[in-house]
Design a protein around this motif. Sequence first.
Motif, PDB file in Angstrom:
ATOM      1  N   VAL A  96      28.480  44.065  50.462  1.00  0.00           N
ATOM      2  CA  VAL A  96      27.117  43.867  50.011  1.00  0.00           C
ATOM      3  C   VAL A  96      27.138  43.174  48.655  1.00  0.00           C
ATOM      4  CG1 VAL A  96      24.934  44.955  49.403  1.00  0.00           C
ATOM      5  CG2 VAL A  96      26.321  45.900  51.257  1.00  0.00           C
ATOM      6  N   GLU A  97      26.479  42.007  48.601  1.00  0.00           N
ATOM      7  CA  GLU A  97      26.376  41.269  47.346  1.00  0.00           C
ATOM      8  C   GLU A  97      25.075  41.627  46.629  1.00  0.00           C
ATOM      9  OE1 GLU A  97      27.871  38.265  50.538  1.00  0.00           O
ATOM     10  OE2 GLU A  97      26.335  39.809  50.325  1.00  0.00           O
ATOM     11  N   SER A  98      25.106  41.523  45.334  1.00  0.00           N
ATOM     12  CA  SER A  98      23.899  41.686  44.530  1.00  0.00           C
ATOM     13  C   SER A  98      24.089  40.931  43.228  1.00  0.00           C
ATOM     14  CB  SER A  98      23.621  43.173  44.252  1.00  0.00           C
ATOM     15  OG  SER A  98      24.673  43.745  43.492  1.00  0.00           O
ATOM     16  N   GLY A  99      22.997  40.807  42.471  1.00  0.00           N
ATOM     17  CA  GLY A  99      23.084  40.179  41.159  1.00  0.00           C
ATOM     18  C   GLY A  99      22.525  38.772  41.075  1.00  0.00           C
ATOM     19  N   GLY A 100      22.106  38.234  42.216  1.00  0.00           N
ATOM     20  CA  GLY A 100      21.518  36.909  42.184  1.00  0.00           C
ATOM     21  C   GLY A 100      20.145  36.925  41.548  1.00  0.00           C
ATOM     22  N   GLY A 101      19.589  35.728  41.362  1.00  0.00           N
ATOM     23  CA  GLY A 101      18.264  35.628  40.779  1.00  0.00           C
ATOM     24  C   GLY A 101      17.997  34.237  40.258  1.00  0.00           C
ATOM     25  N   LEU A 102      16.930  34.137  39.505  1.00  0.00           N
ATOM     26  CA  LEU A 102      16.522  32.870  38.896  1.00  0.00           C
ATOM     27  C   LEU A 102      16.988  32.851  37.437  1.00  0.00           C
ATOM     28  CD1 LEU A 102      14.870  30.209  38.839  1.00  0.00           C
ATOM     29  CD2 LEU A 102      12.864  31.619  38.256  1.00  0.00           C
ATOM     30  N   VAL A 103      17.652  31.786  37.048  1.00  0.00           N
ATOM     31  CA  VAL A 103      18.162  31.667  35.683  1.00  0.00           C
ATOM     32  C   VAL A 103      17.992  30.224  35.223  1.00  0.00           C
ATOM     33  CG1 VAL A 103      20.533  31.208  36.448  1.00  0.00           C
ATOM     34  CG2 VAL A 103      20.122  32.222  34.182  1.00  0.00           C
ATOM     35  N   GLN A 104      17.802  30.038  33.939  1.00  0.00           N
ATOM     36  CA  GLN A 104      17.667  28.691  33.391  1.00  0.00           C
ATOM     37  C   GLN A 104      19.034  28.034  33.257  1.00  0.00           C
ATOM     38  OE1 GLN A 104      15.527  29.040  29.689  1.00  0.00           O
ATOM     39  NE2 GLN A 104      13.540  29.063  30.739  1.00  0.00           N
ATOM     40  N   PRO A 105      19.071  26.708  33.273  1.00  0.00           N
ATOM     41  CA  PRO A 105      20.339  26.015  33.040  1.00  0.00           C
ATOM     42  C   PRO A 105      20.979  26.479  31.741  1.00  0.00           C
ATOM     43  CG  PRO A 105      18.692  24.470  33.807  1.00  0.00           C
ATOM     44  CD  PRO A 105      17.970  25.766  33.572  1.00  0.00           C
ATOM     45  N   LEU A 164      27.503  38.401  39.611  1.00  0.00           N
ATOM     46  CA  LEU A 164      27.375  38.832  40.993  1.00  0.00           C
ATOM     47  C   LEU A 164      28.358  39.956  41.286  1.00  0.00           C
ATOM     48  CD1 LEU A 164      27.114  35.390  42.845  1.00  0.00           C
ATOM     49  CD2 LEU A 164      25.320  36.723  41.712  1.00  0.00           C
ATOM     50  N   SER A 165      27.909  40.898  42.107  1.00  0.00           N
ATOM     51  CA  SER A 165      28.764  41.999  42.537  1.00  0.00           C
ATOM     52  C   SER A 165      28.941  41.973  44.042  1.00  0.00           C
ATOM     53  CB  SER A 165      28.141  43.344  42.145  1.00  0.00           C
ATOM     54  OG  SER A 165      28.026  43.485  40.753  1.00  0.00           O
ATOM     55  N   CYS A 166      30.111  42.358  44.470  1.00  0.00           N
ATOM     56  CA  CYS A 166      30.424  42.497  45.887  1.00  0.00           C
ATOM     57  C   CYS A 166      31.016  43.887  46.059  1.00  0.00           C
ATOM     58  CB  CYS A 166      31.415  41.420  46.321  1.00  0.00           C
ATOM     59  SG  CYS A 166      32.037  41.595  48.009  1.00  0.00           S
ATOM     60  N   VAL A 167      30.271  44.752  46.739  1.00  0.00           N
ATOM     61  CA  VAL A 167      30.711  46.136  46.907  1.00  0.00           C
ATOM     62  C   VAL A 167      31.094  46.366  48.360  1.00  0.00           C
ATOM     63  CG1 VAL A 167      30.081  48.557  46.670  1.00  0.00           C
ATOM     64  CG2 VAL A 167      29.201  46.882  45.037  1.00  0.00           C
ATOM     65  N   ALA A 168      32.275  46.925  48.558  1.00  0.00           N
ATOM     66  CA  ALA A 168      32.756  47.229  49.904  1.00  0.00           C
ATOM     67  C   ALA A 168      32.359  48.639  50.302  1.00  0.00           C
ATOM     68  CB  ALA A 168      34.270  47.073  49.963  1.00  0.00           C
ATOM     69  N   SER A 169      32.071  48.801  51.605  1.00  0.00           N
ATOM     70  CA  SER A 169      31.681  50.122  52.089  1.00  0.00           C
ATOM     71  C   SER A 169      32.866  51.069  52.193  1.00  0.00           C
ATOM     72  CB  SER A 169      31.005  49.999  53.462  1.00  0.00           C
ATOM     73  OG  SER A 169      31.903  49.419  54.396  1.00  0.00           O
ATOM     74  N   GLY A 170      34.069  50.503  52.147  1.00  0.00           N
ATOM     75  CA  GLY A 170      35.273  51.325  52.220  1.00  0.00           C
ATOM     76  C   GLY A 170      36.238  50.985  51.105  1.00  0.00           C
ATOM     77  N   PHE A 171      37.504  51.144  51.393  1.00  0.00           N
ATOM     78  CA  PHE A 171      38.565  50.945  50.422  1.00  0.00           C
ATOM     79  C   PHE A 171      38.867  49.459  50.304  1.00  0.00           C
ATOM     80  CE2 PHE A 171      41.556  52.352  47.628  1.00  0.00           C
ATOM     81  CZ  PHE A 171      42.888  52.270  48.019  1.00  0.00           C
ATOM     82  N   ILE A 172      38.510  48.864  49.170  1.00  0.00           N
ATOM     83  CA  ILE A 172      38.625  47.413  49.048  1.00  0.00           C
ATOM     84  C   ILE A 172      40.070  46.947  49.139  1.00  0.00           C
ATOM     85  CG2 ILE A 172      38.825  47.142  46.531  1.00  0.00           C
ATOM     86  CD1 ILE A 172      36.583  44.952  46.896  1.00  0.00           C
ATOM     87  N   LEU A 173      41.029  47.806  48.812  1.00  0.00           N
ATOM     88  CA  LEU A 173      42.426  47.406  48.911  1.00  0.00           C
ATOM     89  C   LEU A 173      42.916  47.335  50.361  1.00  0.00           C
ATOM     90  CD1 LEU A 173      44.038  49.219  45.855  1.00  0.00           C
ATOM     91  CD2 LEU A 173      43.315  46.843  46.072  1.00  0.00           C
ATOM     92  N   TRP A 223      31.964  39.522  56.115  1.00  0.00           N
ATOM     93  CA  TRP A 223      31.103  38.765  55.222  1.00  0.00           C
ATOM     94  C   TRP A 223      29.901  39.593  54.823  1.00  0.00           C
ATOM     95  CZ3 TRP A 223      31.859  33.578  53.737  1.00  0.00           C
ATOM     96  CH2 TRP A 223      32.963  32.951  54.321  1.00  0.00           C
ATOM     97  N   GLY A 224      29.458  39.396  53.590  1.00  0.00           N
ATOM     98  CA  GLY A 224      28.205  39.976  53.161  1.00  0.00           C
ATOM     99  C   GLY A 224      27.038  39.128  53.619  1.00  0.00           C
ATOM    100  N   GLN A 225      25.837  39.594  53.294  1.00  0.00           N
ATOM    101  CA  GLN A 225      24.629  38.916  53.758  1.00  0.00           C
ATOM    102  C   GLN A 225      24.194  37.805  52.806  1.00  0.00           C
ATOM    103  OE1 GLN A 225      24.605  41.678  52.023  1.00  0.00           O
ATOM    104  NE2 GLN A 225      23.115  41.221  50.415  1.00  0.00           N
ATOM    105  N   GLY A 226      24.777  37.765  51.628  1.00  0.00           N
ATOM    106  CA  GLY A 226      24.476  36.721  50.659  1.00  0.00           C
ATOM    107  C   GLY A 226      23.440  37.134  49.631  1.00  0.00           C
ATOM    108  N   THR A 227      23.510  36.500  48.484  1.00  0.00           N
ATOM    109  CA  THR A 227      22.529  36.696  47.427  1.00  0.00           C
ATOM    110  C   THR A 227      22.146  35.334  46.861  1.00  0.00           C
ATOM    111  OG1 THR A 227      22.041  37.917  45.371  1.00  0.00           O
ATOM    112  CG2 THR A 227      24.283  37.071  45.598  1.00  0.00           C
TER     113      THR A 227
END
Length: 123
Positions: A5-14, A20-29, A113-117
Amino acid sequence: QMHLVESGGGLVQPGGSLRLSCVASGFILDYYAIGWFRQAPGKEREGISCINVRGGGTHYVDSAEGRFTISSDSAKNTVLLQMNSLKPEDTAVYFCAGSRYSCSWLEYDYHDWGQGTQVTVSS
Protein backbone atom coordinates in the motif's frame (compact mmCIF):
# COMPACT_ATOMS: atom_id res chain seq x y z
CA GLN A 1 0.55 -13.00 -1.86
CA MET A 2 1.50 -9.91 0.07
CA HIS A 3 -0.27 -6.60 -0.31
CA LEU A 4 1.59 -3.35 -0.77
CA VAL A 5 0.00 0.00 0.00
CA GLU A 6 1.43 3.33 -1.12
CA SER A 7 0.69 6.67 0.48
CA GLY A 8 2.12 10.17 0.66
CA GLY A 9 1.21 11.49 -2.76
CA GLY A 10 -0.41 14.84 -3.32
CA LEU A 11 -0.15 18.22 -4.96
CA VAL A 12 3.13 20.10 -4.54
CA GLN A 13 4.69 23.15 -6.16
CA PRO A 14 7.79 22.86 -8.33
CA GLY A 15 10.86 22.65 -6.11
CA GLY A 16 8.88 21.10 -3.30
CA SER A 17 9.22 17.71 -1.62
CA LEU A 18 7.11 14.66 -0.91
CA ARG A 19 7.80 11.44 0.91
CA LEU A 20 6.09 8.33 -0.38
CA SER A 21 5.60 5.25 1.77
CA CYS A 22 5.15 1.66 0.72
CA VAL A 23 3.88 -0.58 3.51
CA ALA A 24 3.77 -4.35 3.16
CA SER A 25 1.00 -6.40 4.72
CA GLY A 26 3.56 -8.98 5.81
CA PHE A 27 7.27 -9.39 6.35
CA ILE A 28 8.97 -7.13 3.83
CA LEU A 29 12.16 -9.19 3.97
CA ASP A 30 10.20 -11.93 2.21
CA TYR A 31 11.04 -9.81 -0.80
CA TYR A 32 14.55 -9.35 -2.06
CA ALA A 33 13.87 -5.96 -3.61
CA ILE A 34 11.26 -3.20 -3.60
CA GLY A 35 11.01 -0.97 -6.63
CA TRP A 36 9.28 2.32 -7.23
CA PHE A 37 7.73 2.86 -10.63
CA ARG A 38 5.68 5.72 -12.05
CA GLN A 39 3.27 6.22 -14.89
CA ALA A 40 2.61 9.65 -16.33
CA PRO A 41 -0.51 10.34 -18.41
CA GLY A 42 -0.13 8.90 -21.88
CA LYS A 43 3.19 7.26 -21.08
CA GLU A 44 4.36 3.77 -20.18
CA ARG A 45 5.18 2.89 -16.62
CA GLU A 46 8.86 3.31 -15.81
CA GLY A 47 11.09 2.24 -12.97
CA ILE A 48 12.73 5.09 -11.07
CA SER A 49 14.28 3.64 -7.92
CA CYS A 50 14.87 0.31 -6.25
CA ILE A 51 16.31 -1.04 -3.01
CA ASN A 52 17.57 -4.51 -2.22
CA VAL A 53 15.89 -4.76 1.18
CA ARG A 54 18.11 -7.65 2.29
CA GLY A 55 21.40 -6.29 1.08
CA GLY A 56 20.73 -2.58 1.22
CA GLY A 57 21.90 -1.59 -2.26
CA THR A 58 20.01 1.23 -3.92
CA HIS A 59 19.50 2.15 -7.55
CA TYR A 60 18.16 5.19 -9.37
CA VAL A 61 17.46 6.16 -12.93
CA ASP A 62 19.17 9.31 -14.15
CA SER A 63 16.06 11.48 -13.72
CA ALA A 64 15.87 10.54 -10.02
CA GLU A 65 19.56 10.52 -9.15
CA GLY A 66 20.46 13.28 -6.69
CA ARG A 67 16.83 14.26 -6.05
CA PHE A 68 15.19 11.06 -4.78
CA THR A 69 16.31 8.85 -1.91
CA ILE A 70 15.00 5.35 -1.27
CA SER A 71 15.27 3.70 2.13
CA SER A 72 13.79 0.79 4.00
CA ASP A 73 12.73 0.07 7.57
CA SER A 74 12.29 -3.67 7.90
CA ALA A 75 10.96 -3.35 11.45
CA LYS A 76 8.03 -1.38 10.02
CA ASN A 77 7.83 -3.38 6.79
CA THR A 78 8.12 -0.08 4.98
CA VAL A 79 10.06 1.39 2.09
CA LEU A 80 10.22 5.16 1.71
CA LEU A 81 10.90 7.34 -1.31
CA GLN A 82 11.94 10.86 -0.38
CA MET A 83 11.49 13.12 -3.39
CA ASN A 84 13.06 16.58 -3.39
CA SER A 85 13.35 19.35 -5.98
CA LEU A 86 10.23 18.08 -7.69
CA LYS A 87 9.53 19.11 -11.26
CA PRO A 88 6.30 19.19 -13.29
CA GLU A 89 7.61 16.22 -15.29
CA ASP A 90 7.56 14.17 -12.08
CA THR A 91 3.77 14.25 -12.20
CA ALA A 92 2.58 10.65 -12.34
CA VAL A 93 0.97 7.82 -10.44
CA TYR A 94 3.67 6.21 -8.31
CA PHE A 95 3.64 2.48 -7.60
CA CYS A 96 5.74 0.29 -5.38
CA ALA A 97 6.32 -3.34 -6.22
CA GLY A 98 7.95 -6.33 -4.55
CA SER A 99 10.33 -8.79 -6.15
CA ARG A 100 12.02 -11.98 -5.03
CA TYR A 101 14.92 -11.09 -7.30
CA SER A 102 17.55 -8.42 -7.08
CA CYS A 103 16.72 -4.91 -8.26
CA SER A 104 15.49 -4.67 -11.81
CA TRP A 105 13.71 -2.16 -14.03
CA LEU A 106 11.70 -4.99 -15.61
CA GLU A 107 8.08 -5.07 -14.49
CA TYR A 108 7.77 -8.82 -14.91
CA ASP A 109 10.42 -9.33 -12.22
CA TYR A 110 7.96 -7.92 -9.69
CA HIS A 111 5.25 -10.12 -8.21
CA ASP A 112 3.18 -7.81 -6.07
CA TRP A 113 2.07 -4.26 -6.83
CA GLY A 114 0.39 -1.53 -4.87
CA GLN A 115 -2.56 0.45 -6.16
CA GLY A 116 -0.54 3.62 -6.71
CA THR A 117 -0.52 7.12 -5.31
CA GLN A 118 -0.92 10.29 -7.38
CA VAL A 119 1.84 12.89 -7.36
CA THR A 120 1.09 16.20 -9.05
CA VAL A 121 3.73 18.90 -9.36
CA SER A 122 2.20 22.17 -10.41
CA SER A 123 2.15 25.82 -9.51
